[in-house]
Design an enzyme around this catalytic site. Structure first.
Site, PDB file in Angstrom:
ATOM      1  N   CYS A 101      -3.067   1.945  50.858  1.00  0.00           N
ATOM      2  CA  CYS A 101      -4.310   2.715  50.595  1.00  0.00           C
ATOM      3  C   CYS A 101      -5.446   0.962  51.017  1.00  0.00           C
ATOM      4  O   CYS A 101      -5.546   0.004  52.037  1.00  0.00           O
ATOM      5  CB  CYS A 101      -4.588   0.809  48.838  1.00  0.00           C
ATOM      6  SG  CYS A 101      -4.707  -0.631  48.583  1.00  0.00           S
ATOM      7  N   CYS A 123      -2.925  -4.435  46.181  1.00  0.00           N
ATOM      8  CA  CYS A 123      -2.540  -5.330  44.917  1.00  0.00           C
ATOM      9  C   CYS A 123      -1.557  -4.165  44.330  1.00  0.00           C
ATOM     10  O   CYS A 123      -1.125  -3.353  44.444  1.00  0.00           O
ATOM     11  CB  CYS A 123      -3.836  -5.168  43.585  1.00  0.00           C
ATOM     12  SG  CYS A 123      -4.613  -3.543  43.291  1.00  0.00           S
ATOM     13  N   CYS A 182      -2.078   2.308  44.331  1.00  0.00           N
ATOM     14  CA  CYS A 182      -2.336   3.362  44.570  1.00  0.00           C
ATOM     15  C   CYS A 182      -1.961   4.212  45.596  1.00  0.00           C
ATOM     16  O   CYS A 182      -2.789   5.165  46.075  1.00  0.00           O
ATOM     17  CB  CYS A 182      -5.047   3.255  45.426  1.00  0.00           C
ATOM     18  SG  CYS A 182      -5.600   2.436  44.225  1.00  0.00           S
ATOM     19  N   LYS A 234      -7.823   6.758  33.595  1.00  0.00           N
ATOM     20  CA  LYS A 234      -7.921   7.832  34.236  1.00  0.00           C
ATOM     21  C   LYS A 234      -6.481   9.068  34.101  1.00  0.00           C
ATOM     22  O   LYS A 234      -6.112   8.560  33.600  1.00  0.00           O
ATOM     23  CB  LYS A 234      -7.684   6.756  35.736  1.00  0.00           C
ATOM     24  CG  LYS A 234      -6.409   6.268  36.271  1.00  0.00           C
ATOM     25  CD  LYS A 234      -6.468   5.716  37.047  1.00  0.00           C
ATOM     26  CE  LYS A 234      -5.832   4.178  37.255  1.00  0.00           C
ATOM     27  NZ  LYS A 234      -6.012   3.387  38.964  1.00  0.00           N
ATOM     28  N   ARG A 257     -16.867   8.817  46.380  1.00  0.00           N
ATOM     29  CA  ARG A 257     -15.127   9.689  46.077  1.00  0.00           C
ATOM     30  C   ARG A 257     -15.186  11.015  46.038  1.00  0.00           C
ATOM     31  O   ARG A 257     -16.307  11.410  45.131  1.00  0.00           O
ATOM     32  CB  ARG A 257     -14.245   9.702  45.408  1.00  0.00           C
ATOM     33  CG  ARG A 257     -13.108   9.553  45.898  1.00  0.00           C
ATOM     34  CD  ARG A 257     -12.260   9.470  45.109  1.00  0.00           C
ATOM     35  NE  ARG A 257     -11.659   7.726  44.882  1.00  0.00           N
ATOM     36  CZ  ARG A 257     -10.779   7.011  44.449  1.00  0.00           C
ATOM     37  NH1 ARG A 257     -10.806   7.735  42.901  1.00  0.00           N
ATOM     38  NH2 ARG A 257     -11.565   6.132  44.537  1.00  0.00           N
ATOM     39  N   LYS A 283      -4.102  11.569  36.294  1.00  0.00           N
ATOM     40  CA  LYS A 283      -4.426  12.707  37.397  1.00  0.00           C
ATOM     41  C   LYS A 283      -3.266  13.767  37.310  1.00  0.00           C
ATOM     42  O   LYS A 283      -1.664  12.896  36.432  1.00  0.00           O
ATOM     43  CB  LYS A 283      -3.121  11.306  38.483  1.00  0.00           C
ATOM     44  CG  LYS A 283      -4.608   9.915  38.986  1.00  0.00           C
ATOM     45  CD  LYS A 283      -4.329   8.888  39.993  1.00  0.00           C
ATOM     46  CE  LYS A 283      -5.140   7.942  40.023  1.00  0.00           C
ATOM     47  NZ  LYS A 283      -4.412   6.875  40.784  1.00  0.00           N
ATOM     48  N   ARG A 328      -8.756  13.297  37.701  1.00  0.00           N
ATOM     49  CA  ARG A 328      -9.543  13.475  38.152  1.00  0.00           C
ATOM     50  C   ARG A 328      -9.246  14.261  39.819  1.00  0.00           C
ATOM     51  O   ARG A 328      -8.316  15.372  39.704  1.00  0.00           O
ATOM     52  CB  ARG A 328      -8.745  11.730  39.222  1.00  0.00           C
ATOM     53  CG  ARG A 328      -9.807  10.452  38.482  1.00  0.00           C
ATOM     54  CD  ARG A 328      -9.730   8.873  38.872  1.00  0.00           C
ATOM     55  NE  ARG A 328      -9.536   7.873  37.786  1.00  0.00           N
ATOM     56  CZ  ARG A 328      -9.974   7.126  38.359  1.00  0.00           C
ATOM     57  NH1 ARG A 328      -9.446   6.282  39.378  1.00  0.00           N
ATOM     58  NH2 ARG A 328     -10.575   6.399  38.147  1.00  0.00           N
ATOM     59  N   CYS A 377     -12.045  -2.906  48.683  1.00  0.00           N
ATOM     60  CA  CYS A 377     -11.547  -3.268  47.633  1.00  0.00           C
ATOM     61  C   CYS A 377     -12.155  -4.777  46.538  1.00  0.00           C
ATOM     62  O   CYS A 377     -11.038  -5.563  47.048  1.00  0.00           O
ATOM     63  CB  CYS A 377     -10.361  -2.353  47.590  1.00  0.00           C
ATOM     64  SG  CYS A 377      -9.843  -2.851  46.019  1.00  0.00           S
TER      65      CYS A 377
END
Length: 1606
Positions: free
Chosen positions: A1468, A1513, A1517, A1247, A1113, A1249, A1182, A1474
């Site tokens: 996603c 899931c 995302c 993480k 990414r 964001k 990120r 994934c």
């Protein structure tokens, strides 16, 4: 002699289709005139649904009738028909259901999918061209699309000439039909290959087809005498001003041109009527035009879409003239139908007048032209007509009469005269109406009558008892219209003797005086609004409930009053049936906003006039004084209006100030009001109140509430409190008044609201007696007194301007003490309750110190235990596990380690790694730990052993010596339906039962770990383990002897600033994977280890390891890349990845399928292009998302610059990235030392964001992220600061209510210069207070909910060194991308293209990857990835605009003709790469959207934007939990369905149904879509509707996400 018939345009086409087809497909049932075609075979009519694919068969002569809105879904079939050369005809009704004008938008969207498109401009022409179309289709084996206007042709009735079957047989013979039937279907590999192989021949074919159409028209003219040309010119031979048009509008222009030339033969005007639109012939157009003399060409097209820059016909004409170098010709584009009004006779005169002026707007709306003729825009010769209510069959056979009838608004507009004089236009202010049916349409027809009109009745029932024959609304309409009422014996005579002769024999009827006093809530007399506007036309009829307040408005503001909504409603509680949306506040707000903008333009014009000093001193002085007054913040209304009166007097008869005189109404300040009822309070967002308040414009709302609140029950059932809702904004004036309690209080409130420069809401109380139709003033007075007295209806005023003066903004006008009011506010305003709650702030513990102590003790105890034990000499134990996500493997490993520490001889492996089921019988002790996958399925690494075990019968293998124990792991609530209860821990249960059946010995009862227990599966494990060790004869000393688990924080510390042993691991060629710890560290470097799950099972059977690969990414703030960077990503996608570029939901590039050996070279090449992957993943900040296309173009560079600075400031500073991937050469980035001044050695708990949004677009979903900045822009287009949001997040775990998505909190405003410091303060607060012991609870959202919002905000402010200022005003309208072309700065353009789910790869029929690669080779601007996975071609110079458009068209990348559902869908990646995916997402959502589109289009919602998102899931995302519809994977092909997210991305959705498969999804969602289409309120988004309709409850905060599930 030809047959004549009085017929509608659509029926005429159907007649033609019937006799020239073997099969006719229709969208409705048509009355058949014959069941035989001209060749003697049967013709079959089949009625199909609009969304159905047309079942054409090659070699069968067929026609279809569809509506234009169905055309888009048929585009793929049209391409296929063209490819197969199937000769069929599709007749399309180009109708705008909301107006009398046609709408060609859908036709134009399909213009490249079919080789022949014909357009008709009259009923006769529609019939004739239907025949021509059928002949062309069969003769030349080509599909033909024939379209015509809706109301003006399709619904028009006129007498036309029909063609005999014998003549048709000469046009289209049996032999030609047979040849068509024998034509073989051509076989081609794909449409793309066909295009590539036949580009040049195809162009030649187009010319041949055009010539063929011309030949058929000539043949038709020879046989019938009806002459048509593909393009036909009418007008002066030396015309200088020429209109080009299609359809019924062309007939209006033609009539004007002919009439003008009759009266003035020197008028140099003309018309080119387009009949053959495809194939397009530029040569024919140039030959048709008077090319030697033409100076100006304007292209007219009907369109209800005013967002497109140019209409297609205009682009075709422009291209033709530019290629021919007609540089001397000015070209302009005119639209009609934009506001729903059709092209009028008078408007065409105004158009030609405008073309005679020195300059002409390149793009204009013809409705804005000043009419040179009366307002109706119709010549007097065409006003002679009448309205007819009822069926035209009441007049008998009128085919021999010169009659023209248009059906519109429920009744017919009928004219008399020669056919050549007809203009396709309605009658405006007709003189007569014949009422054959006393229906609701009769009320509308009577209201359309001119002054002194006549109402005509006929029939025995009418003359017998007119009083009972008519409805009350019709009686009142007749009485208030002032029309004469007559009765005639034989209404049929009107078409034989004429209207005047008929009326000479009519019997006059008397209108009873009481008719004008009849009241009916369904009426549209508009008396309430008339009263409010001070109209003189007042009646004695019963007044609406709200009249007392309307009278006060009228008295206070008089001529200044302007009520913008519900202008045709009898009351604010009864909608205007002619325009149901007109009562909504947004409707009126739109009108007011338009007037505000119009006045702003007027002020600019006045300023220009003054500056140029072109007027006398008197006028100059008057205008200057008015400008000073209107621009002064202190000037009052009186001063402005007095100055306006002076201006009006001064500019009268002054030519230079003609513009001011014409628009003198704009000189005066109006008092703008929206009048509404308490019905608006049920859903503040959907009623439009939120929109009006949040916009901040100077608009006043008077909302009348009639619900009695005196009783406790009625108070408990109260609606939302609009006043308290509005006060929370802080920028709206709010007053709560009651006229029966304080008349002066109402007056004060109205005047203060008018004086306040911003939105104002006056809540007016007028309780009505329940179940009583009549107004009872006594009851109202008593109820008002009680409600005010007990505080149920407090009287107060909230004036924000007082705060600026240091005064109290809130004043209580009722007599109750303020404490009672506070209780009332607390009870009624749920939003304030939430804001007012302050969670207890728990004592802050030193988590790090405590963690270190626990680790030290565990290690010491483990060392002591090992030192007291010798070698393994105990009984054998085999520990097997079945695990997909690692939990069961971890438990099994723990059991194995404990067994080893006790001296047991241990084998440890996955179930499928065990050698054979026969060998299993030789084991002594067996422990199996197994989790549950999907719907009670076994994990993927346990299925082979189970399959072998399950195949055995008792006695096949001797298991009598085997002792076994099973610990199963699952979630008892994962499948909540009773019928699904068997899925809970099913794998463990069936293995346990099977081993028992085979004769094995159970050591202990099966252990059932349940994620719903307080400690999850650990609860059951803690009870099961002691019994297990006891059964083995081993002492259980507890958990002290477990090997200490390496925490993520310790991993980071041990990694030496993210180095780990990644470099060494990359050199290991024995596996395509990377170690677990290095895999976690690799995320910080921007890469994830994955495997292809599609082939996982197959590789396992082959004895191969998983197909490991890596995802990379890229970190790129705002999704911005240069053309060079795009080319690098394109090259790497082909050379190192799987051939595709994935544009993520976070505005970043992703490459998938990169092998371990290519990982270093891929990262190095990315950095060579000056991009980086550092911190694209991992426990750091990120990629920063930024709105890519801002409404104010100048704003984007500012927010992009801020995003870059913030990214640089918060980026990790370790040099490990450069050492590992770049050989320490600093290509991109500025890392110079191994020191993390912000992060420290443990970085963040999870993480982080950050997003930057620029209102009104919330495309970044600001409330779904840890930290958000909302750009605040001043009048100079400068970003002066940011509103700050914190604590948003999407991820959760199925079945675990301790995890949940959370919407961010708006905490305040920071100036732009403090924004970076604010970001650091927020992130370091999460660094220090985030949960580092439980990663499922480590996100910032949980930190805020654990410590309390006030504590976190205080901590941020302390670190920032200043407090947040109050949030500035802003407004979001949606969270979608801005598709199409938009203008940027410096004459540069942006184009947002649709890329489904962000996947850029080439398909046979769509090659965006190639197209974008070629574009990047010469594009001079940027590429910007959108937050919704689409792509913006940014900063296209004006000089490259047409070249870019052509390139996009060449590769079909300009196609935006998709449903609103598809345009707003996002998914996603999920399977196959994934590792967390439980179901498909990216690969399945397009299919599901396609299935839902059927219901969408059937419901008429094709263009409606509904946000739909899917994830494989629950980690979120694709930000599913703010979508209006969300599908979250739970198991293969199984999804949880969530509904009710905010259309602006401001609200979470809620679980609607669990565990649905495709057929269940469609069964649930399709009926909701249908109901939404039928029951939605004006402007109501789908997410709001499902809440209002009761499908789900509204989600307020993250902590109530799992609550109130219906």
């Amino acid at each position: 002699m030809p047959r004549r018939q009085f017929i509608s345009g659509e029926n005429a086409c159907f007649n033609a289709a019937q006799v020239l087809s073997e099969q006719v497909y229709t969208y409705k049932q048509f009355d058949s005139v014959t069941d035989k075609n001209i060749w003697g075979s049967n013709t079959t009519q089949s009625v199909l649904k609009q969304s159905t694919v047309l079942p054409f068969q090659h070699g069968v002569s067929a026609s279809a009738f569809i509506k234009a809105e169905s055309l888009i879904s048929l585009i793929p079939q049209l391409y296929k028909l063209s490819q197969d050369k199937t000769g069929v005809v599709i007749h399309v009704v180009a109708e705008n259901p909301n107006s009398s004008a046609a709408d060609f938008s859908h036709i134009m969207s399909a213009r490249e999918s079919v080789p022949v498109i014909l357009c008709s401009s009259s009923v006769q022409e529609a019939y004739d061209l239907a025949i021509v179309a059928q002949a062309v289709a069969i003769k030349y084996n080509t599909p033909v699309l024939h379209f015509y206007d809706g109301k003006r042709i399709s619904h028009q009735h006129v007498t036309i000439d029909l063609v005999d079957d014998q003549v048709l047989s000469q046009l289209l013979s049996q032999q030609e039909l047979d040849q068509y039937k024998q034509h073989e279907l051509e076989q081609v590999a794909s449409s793309y290959l066909q295009y590539k192989q036949q580009q040049q021949p195809e162009q030649e074919d187009k010319q041949d087809v055009y010539q063929s159409i011309s030949e058929v028209m000539v043949q038709f003219a020879t046989l019938t005498g009806h002459h048509y040309l593909p393009m036909e010119y009418t007008g002066h031979v030396e015309a200088e001003k020429v209109v080009i048009a299609m359809g019924a509008g062309a007939s209006v222009v033609e009539k004007v041109v002919v009439d003008t030339l009759v009266s003035n033969k020197d008028a140099k005007i003309g018309l080119v009527k387009i009949r053959v639109y495809r194939p397009w012939s530029s040569a024919d157009l140039l030959n048709t035009l008077p090319r030697a003399t033409v100076k100006r060409v304007t292209v007219l097209e009907p369109s209800s879409v005013f967002t497109h820059l140019w209409n297609p016909l205009f682009l075709d004409v422009t291209a033709a003239l530019q290629v021919a170098e007609f540089d001397h010709v000015d070209i302009s584009s005119g639209r009609y139908g934009v506001e729903g009004t059709d092209l009028k006779y008078g408007q065409v005169f105004a158009l030609f007048d405008a073309l005679a002026k020195p300059t002409v707007d390149v793009d204009y709306n013809i409705a804005n032209l000043n009419l040179l003729y009366p307002a109706q825009g119709t010549p007097s010769s065409l006003k002679e007509g009448l309205y007819v209510v009822g069926d035209l069959s009441q007049f008998g056979d009128i085919s021999q009469s010169n009659v023209h009838a248009t059906f519109d608004n429920g009744f017919y507009h009928v004219r008399f005269g020669s056919a050549s004089s007809f203009v396709s236009d309605k009658i405006y202010k007709g003189k007569y109406v014949i009422i054959g049916e006393p229906s609701e349409a009769a009320v509308k027809a009577v209201s359309e009558l001119d002054v002194d009109g006549t109402v005509i009745f006929s029939g025995a029932e009418a003359i017998k008892d007119l009083e009972s024959y008519l409805s009350n609304p019709l009686k009142r309409a007749i009485a208030t219209s002032g029309a004469k009422v007559v009765y005639v014996d034989n209404v049929k005579d009107v078409f034989t003797v004429g209207i005047n002769s008929l009326l000479s024999k009519a019997k006059a009827l008397t209108v009873p005086s009481g008719w004008s006093q009849l009241a009916d809530q369904e009426s549209s007399a508009g008396q309430a609004s008339a009263s409010a506007a001070g109209s003189a036309a007042k009646t004695e009829s019963t007044l609406p409930v709200e009249t007392p307040y309307l009278k006060m408005l009228d008295q206070v503001f008089q001529d200044r009053l302007q009520v913008a909504n519900a202008v045709n409603s009898a009351s604010v509680w009864s909608r205007d049936e002619l325009n149901p949306s007109a009562s909504a506040p947004e409707y009126g707000y739109g009108k007011i906003l338009n007037q505000i903008q119009e006045r702003a333009r007027f002020i600019d014009e006045v300023e220009t006039l003054v500056k140029k000093n072109l007027v006398s001193q008197v006028v100059y002085k008057a205008l200057s004084q008015w400008l000073l007054a209107v621009k002064s913040s202190k000037a009052d209304v009186k001063t402005i209006n007095k100055a306006a009166e002076t201006v009006v007097e001064a500019v009268t008869h002054v030519p230079a100030a003609e513009y001011v005189a014409k628009n003198k109404h704009l000189l005066f300040n109006k008092s703008n009001w929206l009048i509404g009822s308490d019905a608006w309070a049920y859903d503040l967002g959907q009623s439009g109140i939120h929109h009006v308040i949040s916009q901040g414009e100077n608009v006043n709302m008077l909302i009348v509430d009639t619900l009695p609140y005196s009783s406790e029950l009625e108070r408990e059932q109260r609606k939302k409190d609009i006043g308290l809702y509005a006060m929370n904004f802080g920028t709206a004036y709010v007053a709560s008044v009651a006229v029966y309690s304080s008349y002066t209080g109402v007056l004060h409130a109205l005047m203060e609201a008018d004086a306040y420069n911003g939105p104002s809401i006056v809540l007016a109380y007028l309780p009505q007696e329940p179940n009583s139709a009549a107004v009872n003033p006594l009851y109202t007075m008593k109820e008002t007194k009680v409600s005010v007295d007990n505080g149920s209806w407090p009287l107060y005023r909230w004036n924000p301007t007082l705060e600026a003066e240091g005064k109290e903004a809130f004043s209580l006008d009722s007599q109750r003490i303020k404490k009672d009011l506070e209780k009332f506010l607390e009870r009624e305003n749920h939003f304030s309750q939430i804001v007012a709650q302050h969670p207890d702030i728990s004592q802050v513990l030193d988590v790090t110190k405590r963690h270190q102590e626990l680790k030290r003790k565990a290690r010491e105890d483990f060392a002591k235990l090992l030192s007291g034990m010798g070698a393994a000499n105990g009984p054998p134990l085999t520990v097997l596990f079945g695990s997909d996500n690692g939990n069961a493997e971890g438990v099994a490993k723990k059991i194995a380690n404990r067994a080893k520490s006790r001296g047991l001889q241990v084998k440890f492996m996955a179930m499928d790694d065990y050698e054979s089921v026969e060998e299993l019988a030789n084991e002594t002790n067996l422990a199996i730990v197994i989790s549950t996958a999907g719907q009670g399925e076994l994990p993927s690494n346990s299925r082979d052993l189970w399959k072998a075990l399950n195949s055995l019968n008792a006695g096949d293998v001797n298991f009598s010596e085997l002792n076994y124990a099973i610990f199963a792991m699952g979630d008892s609530h994962y499948w909540p339906r009773p019928e699904d209860a068997g899925f809970y821990n099913r794998p463990g249960k069936i293995i346990d039962a099977k081993l028992e059946n085979l004769g094995a010995n159970r050591l202990v009862p099966i252990g059932l770990g349940d994620d719903q227990d307080a400690d999850g599966f650990e609860t059951a494990l803690g009870l099961w383990q002691p019994e297990f060790w006891k059964a083995l004869g081993v002492k259980d000393v507890g958990a002290e002897d477990d090997e200490p688990k390496l925490t993520d924080d310790q991993m980071k510390i041990n990694s030496n600033y993210l180095r780990g042993t990644i470099a060494e691991d990359l050199l290991d060629e024995s596996t395509g994977a990377i170690g677990e710890i290095n895999g976690k560290l690799l995320k910080f470097h921007g890469s994830y280890g994955q495997d292809d799950r599609d082939i996982r099972e197959e590789r396992k059977k082959m004895g191969l390891e998983k197909a490991f690969s890596f995802m990379i990414r890229v970190r790129m703030p705002g999704g911005v890349s240069t053309p060079a960077q795009w080319l690098m990503m394109d090259e790497l996608a082909d050379s190192h990845a799987n051939g595709a570029i994935k544009m993520t939901t976070r505005q970043a590039f992703q490459l998938h399928g990169i092998l371990k050996k290519n990982l270093r070279s891929t990262l190095r090449n990315i950095n060579h292009s000056l991009l980086s992957t550092l911190a694209a993943c991992g426990d750091v900040n990120r990629n920063i998302m930024i709105t890519p296309v801002t409404e104010i173009p100048e704003v984007h560079p500012q927010v992009q610059d801020f995003g870059m600075k913030l990214m640089e400031h918060l980026a990790p500073k370790t040099t490990a990235y450069h050492e590992i991937w770049l050989a320490d050469k600093q290509i991109a980035g500025n890392a110079v030392q191994d020191f993390e001044p912000i992060y420290g050695p443990t970085y963040l708990p999870r993480k982080f964001k950050i997003v930057i949004a620029v209102p009104p677009n919330n495309d970044v979903d600001i409330f779904a992220h840890d930290l958000g900045y909302i750009a605040i822009v001043d009048a100079n287009k400068k970003v002066i600061g940011y509103n700050v949001t914190i604590g948003g997040g999407m991820g959760m775990t199925h079945g675990n209510k301790k995890t949940y998505p959370r919407p961010a909190n708006l905490v305040g405003y920071v100036p732009a210069e403090l924004a970076v410091l604010c970001g650091e303060a927020v992130m370091t607060t999460q660094r220090d207070f985030g949960d580092r012991t439980n990663r499922k609870h480590a996100r910032f959202k949980y930190t805020i909910d654990t410590h309390g919002l006030d504590f976190i905000v205080n901590e941020i402010e302390t670190r920032m060194g200043t407090k947040f200022q109050p949030a500035a005003e802003y407004n979001f309208t949606d969270n979608a991308d801005r598709y199409g072309w938009t203008k940027g700065v410096d004459d540069k353009w942006h184009f947002c293209m649709f890329i489904e789910n962000g996947k850029i790869k080439d398909w046979p029929d769509f090659q965006p990857k190639t197209g974008l690669r070629e574009l990047a080779k010469w594009h001079k601007g940027e590429f910007r990835l959108s937050p919704n996975q689409h792509l913006v071609i940014a900063d296209v110079p004006e000089a490259d605009l047409e070249k870019t458009k052509a390139h996009l068209a060449k590769y079909k990348m300009d196609n935006l003709s998709f449903t609103g559902l598809r345009l707003n869908a996002m998914a996603c990646v999920a399977l196959p790469t994934c590792g967390l995916a439980m179901a498909e997402s990216e690969r399945y959502l397009p299919t599901l959207v396609g299935l839902l589109e059927g219901a969408i289009e059937a419901a008429g919602l094709k263009d409606d934007a509904i946000t739909i998102r899917m994830t494989g899931c629950p980690n979120g995302c694709a930000r599913p939990y703010v979508a209006e519809i969300a599908f979250v994977g739970k198991a293969p092909n199984t999804y949880n369905v969530y509904l009710g997210g905010g259309h602006k991305g401001e609200r979470l959705n809620k679980l609607y149904k669990e565990s649905l498969k495709e057929e269940e999804i469609l069964a649930e969602i399709n009926p909701i879509i249908k109901r939404y289409a039928l029951e939605r309120e004006v402007g109501e988004p789908f997410g709001d509707f499902v809440i209002r309709a009761g499908y789900v409850k509204k989600t307020i905060t993250g902590m109530d996400f799992h609550e109130n599930i219906i």
